[in-house]
Design a protein around this motif. Structure first.
Motif, PDB file in Angstrom:
ATOM      1  N   GLN A  30     -27.125 -10.843 -31.240  1.00  0.00           N
ATOM      2  CA  GLN A  30     -25.753 -11.737 -30.566  1.00  0.00           C
ATOM      3  C   GLN A  30     -26.167 -11.311 -29.231  1.00  0.00           C
ATOM      4  O   GLN A  30     -27.505  -9.782 -28.614  1.00  0.00           O
ATOM      5  CB  GLN A  30     -24.543  -9.724 -30.025  1.00  0.00           C
ATOM      6  N   ASP A  33     -21.685 -12.278 -24.580  1.00  0.00           N
ATOM      7  CA  ASP A  33     -19.909 -13.162 -25.918  1.00  0.00           C
ATOM      8  C   ASP A  33     -20.989 -13.399 -26.846  1.00  0.00           C
ATOM      9  O   ASP A  33     -19.764 -13.740 -27.809  1.00  0.00           O
ATOM     10  CB  ASP A  33     -19.098 -13.490 -25.080  1.00  0.00           C
ATOM     11  N   CYS A  81     -19.158  -8.671 -35.461  1.00  0.00           N
ATOM     12  CA  CYS A  81     -17.801  -7.738 -34.422  1.00  0.00           C
ATOM     13  C   CYS A  81     -17.536  -6.029 -34.615  1.00  0.00           C
ATOM     14  O   CYS A  81     -16.030  -6.026 -34.953  1.00  0.00           O
ATOM     15  CB  CYS A  81     -16.612  -8.656 -34.827  1.00  0.00           C
ATOM     16  N   ARG A  87     -11.934 -10.272 -32.840  1.00  0.00           N
ATOM     17  CA  ARG A  87     -12.827 -10.157 -32.128  1.00  0.00           C
ATOM     18  C   ARG A  87     -13.393 -11.422 -31.926  1.00  0.00           C
ATOM     19  O   ARG A  87     -13.924 -11.821 -30.233  1.00  0.00           O
ATOM     20  CB  ARG A  87     -13.908  -9.364 -32.028  1.00  0.00           C
ATOM     21  N   GLN A  89     -13.604 -14.860 -30.908  1.00  0.00           N
ATOM     22  CA  GLN A  89     -12.256 -16.248 -29.968  1.00  0.00           C
ATOM     23  C   GLN A  89     -12.995 -17.475 -30.732  1.00  0.00           C
ATOM     24  O   GLN A  89     -11.578 -17.868 -29.962  1.00  0.00           O
ATOM     25  CB  GLN A  89     -13.135 -16.171 -28.278  1.00  0.00           C
ATOM     26  N   ARG A  90     -13.929 -17.825 -30.418  1.00  0.00           N
ATOM     27  CA  ARG A  90     -13.838 -19.608 -31.329  1.00  0.00           C
ATOM     28  C   ARG A  90     -15.433 -19.675 -32.001  1.00  0.00           C
ATOM     29  O   ARG A  90     -16.391 -18.810 -31.732  1.00  0.00           O
ATOM     30  CB  ARG A  90     -14.046 -21.000 -29.975  1.00  0.00           C
ATOM     31  N   GLN A 151     -18.077 -17.724 -30.086  1.00  0.00           N
ATOM     32  CA  GLN A 151     -17.825 -17.123 -28.974  1.00  0.00           C
ATOM     33  C   GLN A 151     -16.392 -15.025 -29.766  1.00  0.00           C
ATOM     34  O   GLN A 151     -16.078 -15.602 -30.161  1.00  0.00           O
ATOM     35  CB  GLN A 151     -17.476 -18.054 -28.604  1.00  0.00           C
ATOM     36  N   ILE A 152     -17.483 -14.344 -29.170  1.00  0.00           N
ATOM     37  CA  ILE A 152     -16.769 -12.770 -29.412  1.00  0.00           C
ATOM     38  C   ILE A 152     -16.311 -12.487 -28.134  1.00  0.00           C
ATOM     39  O   ILE A 152     -16.819 -12.472 -26.923  1.00  0.00           O
ATOM     40  CB  ILE A 152     -17.611 -12.732 -30.491  1.00  0.00           C
ATOM     41  N   LYS A 153     -15.248 -11.971 -28.471  1.00  0.00           N
ATOM     42  CA  LYS A 153     -14.821 -10.580 -27.079  1.00  0.00           C
ATOM     43  C   LYS A 153     -15.141  -8.794 -27.052  1.00  0.00           C
ATOM     44  O   LYS A 153     -15.520  -8.782 -28.242  1.00  0.00           O
ATOM     45  CB  LYS A 153     -13.130 -10.818 -27.061  1.00  0.00           C
TER      46      LYS A 153
END
Length: 153
Positions: A30, A33, A81, A87, A89-90, A151-153
């Motif tokens: 990671q 994000d 995640c 989490r 996003q895309r 992409q994660i949050k």
């Protein structure tokens, strides 16, 4: 259960435990994000899904192998995640490698198995940039290997 996992269940898919790396690398990294997931290889029922496209496998069979890679990619993202797939996003980008003969030209059709699955499972969050390339061989003789950026949050 996350919204994405609910959708996966509707599709009859349960994410497996994230596969362990087969050598001296980590399954994902990671950075900010973005999660960069190492190449996931085609598997079915715990066994390598092997074969060379254009020789012993058709593009349709290869697409099923690519779908198995997509499922493993999502398992890695879930692990990244902390078990909460919501989490995600895309899907940013997939890079697919197809074990194929020199005259096989349907690599995009093969990797569509992963791309179509991502959109089916994740909706617009599954739409991504992509590359689909030929490889003279892949580890363990597998048919397909796919790496991804998420992409994660």
């Amino acid at each position: 259960m996350s919204a994405f996992e609910t959708r996966l269940a509707e599709l009859g898919v349960t994410l497996p435990d994230a596969p362990a790396p087969a050598a001296n690398y980590v399954p994902y990294v990671q950075v900010g994000d973005l999660v960069h997931v190492s190449g996931q290889i085609s598997m079915k029922d715990g066994a390598f899904l092997t074969g060379k496209l254009g020789d012993v496998m058709t593009a349709e069979e290869g697409a099923k192998a690519a779908r198995s890679c997509a499922i493993a990619l999502l398992a890695q993202v879930k692990a990244a995640c902390g078990g909460d797939l919501d989490r995600l996003q895309r899907v940013v980008k997939l890079v697919g490698f197809v074990n194929s003969t020199s005259d096989f030209g349907d690599q995009p059709k093969v990797i569509n198995g992963a791309s179509d699955f991502m959109v089916e499972a994740l909706g617009d969050a599954g739409r991504h940039a992509r590359s689909a390339v030929s490889a003279a061989s892949l580890p363990f003789g597998v048919a397909v290997e796919i790496e991804g950026i998420f992409q994660i949050k």
